[in-house]
Design a protein around this motif. Structure first.
Motif, PDB file in Angstrom:
ATOM      1  N   LYS A  89      -7.233   3.051  -0.050  1.00 34.02           N
ATOM      2  CA  LYS A  89      -6.122   3.323   0.873  1.00 34.02           C
ATOM      3  C   LYS A  89      -6.580   4.228   2.013  1.00 34.02           C
TER       4      LYS A  89
ATOM      5  N   ASP B  85      -3.073  -6.491   6.397  1.00 37.11           N
ATOM      6  CA  ASP B  85      -3.990  -5.392   6.721  1.00 37.11           C
ATOM      7  C   ASP B  85      -5.337  -5.924   7.196  1.00 37.11           C
TER       8      ASP B  85
ATOM      9  N   THR C  22      -6.673   3.507   6.114  1.00 36.30           N
ATOM     10  CA  THR C  22      -6.169   4.475   7.095  1.00 36.30           C
ATOM     11  C   THR C  22      -7.250   4.836   8.104  1.00 36.30           C
TER      12      THR C  22
ATOM     13  N   ASP D 284       2.729  -0.468   7.800  1.00 42.86           N
ATOM     14  CA  ASP D 284       1.932  -0.574   6.576  1.00 42.86           C
ATOM     15  C   ASP D 284       2.328   0.506   5.574  1.00 42.86           C
ATOM     16  N   TYR D 285       2.768   1.641   6.081  1.00 49.57           N
ATOM     17  CA  TYR D 285       3.244   2.705   5.194  1.00 49.57           C
ATOM     18  C   TYR D 285       4.678   2.444   4.748  1.00 49.57           C
TER      19      TYR D 285
ATOM     20  N   TYR E 126       6.571   1.872   0.984  1.00 54.14           N
ATOM     21  CA  TYR E 126       7.429   3.004   0.627  1.00 54.14           C
ATOM     22  C   TYR E 126       8.868   2.548   0.393  1.00 54.14           C
TER      23      TYR E 126
END
Length: 209
Positions: free
Chosen positions: A128, A72, A132, A47-48, A52
């Motif tokens: 966000k 997600d 997390t 997911d990161y 990125y």
């Protein structure tokens, strides 16, 4: 759609979501717990990296932007469903889980109704952090269920355990995971209200204040 690495990671994360539940169909516990934990953590890491890498390599796409929040939500909803089932339907877990599921359904419906206007509901930093917090809480609870099954040979109730003196690793993971899921639920409720407040101008009937 172009099969870039970021898009591929997003698709794999979406496929991993039902895979968490499938682990409990094909494997005995605690192996199912460990495999579900590994799959969930691996998917959460993507997911990161998908976002990125998409920004780094200038490979952002409409397909990725559409699928990322779906992946997600699928991860969180399915994992929570599995955890509540294997926690003995503990109300201390069901309550924050209900808040999280309600918010995800509500915001998804709100975005669908707004259609072209939904782009004005930008994802906030708090949202966000909410995602997390949800993923860290769920991973910790999966760790707790696996450790508890090893120690006691049964499915635990999330948050169940001895008094703080002499906590076992399973008890500690369950208590920490339960605390984190409540924090995640609070952040989830706050961000849900924020989206609703921002959407109100688009929900008013024409000619009315």
């Amino acid at each position: 759609m172009t099969w870039t690495l970021p898009n591929t990671l997003t698709v794999l994360r979406l496929l991993a979501a039902p895979g968490v539940a499938v682990m409990f169909l094909y494997f005995h516990r605690p192996w199912a717990d460990w495999l579900a934990l590994a799959l969930f953590v691996g998917a959460a890491i993507t997911d990161y990296f998908d976002g990125y890498l998409a920004r780094l390599w200038k490979q952002e796409s409409k397909f990725g932007a559409m699928l990322d929040p779906i992946a997600d939500k699928a991860m969180v909803v399915i994992a929570i469903m599995v955890l509540t089932g294997y926690s003995g339907m503990n109300p201390w877990l069901i309550l924050p889980a209900t808040v999280i599921l309600f918010r995800e359904v509500f915001v998804s419906g709100l975005r669908e109704y707004l259609g072209a206007e939904k782009g004005k509901l930008k994802v906030t930093k708090l949202a966000k952090w909410k995602t997390t917090a949800q993923m860290v809480a769920i991973a910790t609870l999966f760790l707790g269920t696996g450790l508890d099954f090893l120690e006691k040979g049964r499915a635990p109730r999330a948050g169940e355990g001895d008094l703080p003196t002499g906590l076992s690793p399973a008890d500690m993971a369950n208590h920490v995971g339960l605390g984190l899921i409540w924090i995640a639920a609070i952040l989830t409720a706050i961000t849900g209200w924020d989206y609703f407040r921002k959407a109100l101008p688009f929900l008013r009937d024409p000619g009315r204040d």
